[in-house]
Design a protein around this motif. Structure first.
Motif: not given
Length: 171
Positions: A105-126
């Protein structure tokens, strides 16, 4: 562009826009009283009575094309639905199958995953923050006309049938 050239171009654009709006209204499938919806209903009625899903289109006795219906295929299938999102999240986090599913899923929806993490104030590894710079430019233009006014302005230059089309008073 000279003012006269702009004036002439805008007059032509006004006429074209008036035609476009009138024709869009007549051919819309979203309005039950448009010509297209009426034609759809009539052909569907004919189909239900005779099985004919296509008819020839004639204008002044001349064949000019066909009008036909297409039908979607019936759907009868079993699909997976989520009844308990918390249990789904647990499965995704704690099982190898869930982790493989997340990877896909992450491979297909990378932009959505990163936007969701950013909106919660998270900065994922990598991940990294990058500056994106794009020059500004013309975004759009707005052209609004009133078809009735265009028809009135053209007066006798516009045939009655065309004026009626624009003003929605088709005889």
């Amino acid at each position: 562009m000279e003012n006269n050239n702009l004036k002439d171009t805008l007059e032509q654009l006004a006429l074209a826009e008036a035609f476009g709006k009138a024709l869009k209204n007549l051919t819309s499938t979203n309005s039950s009283n448009s010509l297209r919806s009426q034609a759809n209903a009539a052909l569907l009625d004919l189909y239900e009575k005779t099985g004919a899903s296509s008819v020839k289109v004639k204008v002044n006795g001349e064949d000019v094309g066909t009008f036909s219906l297409t039908f979607s295929k019936p759907v009868d299938k079993t699909v997976m639905v989520c009844r308990d999102p918390q249990k789904l999240v647990e499965w995704l986090r704690t099982t190898d199958e869930g982790k493989d599913t997340l990877d896909a899923v992450i491979g297909k929806a990378m932009d959505d995953v990163l936007k969701a993490a950013h909106s919660y104030g998270f900065f994922p590894k990598g991940c990294a923050m990058e500056q994106v710079c794009e020059p500004g430019g013309l975004k759009s233009s707005t052209f609004k006309i009133e078809p009735v006014k265009v028809a009135k302005a053209l007066g006798k230059q516009l045939p009655t049938a065309v004026a009626g089309l624009i003003t929605k008073k088709v005889e």
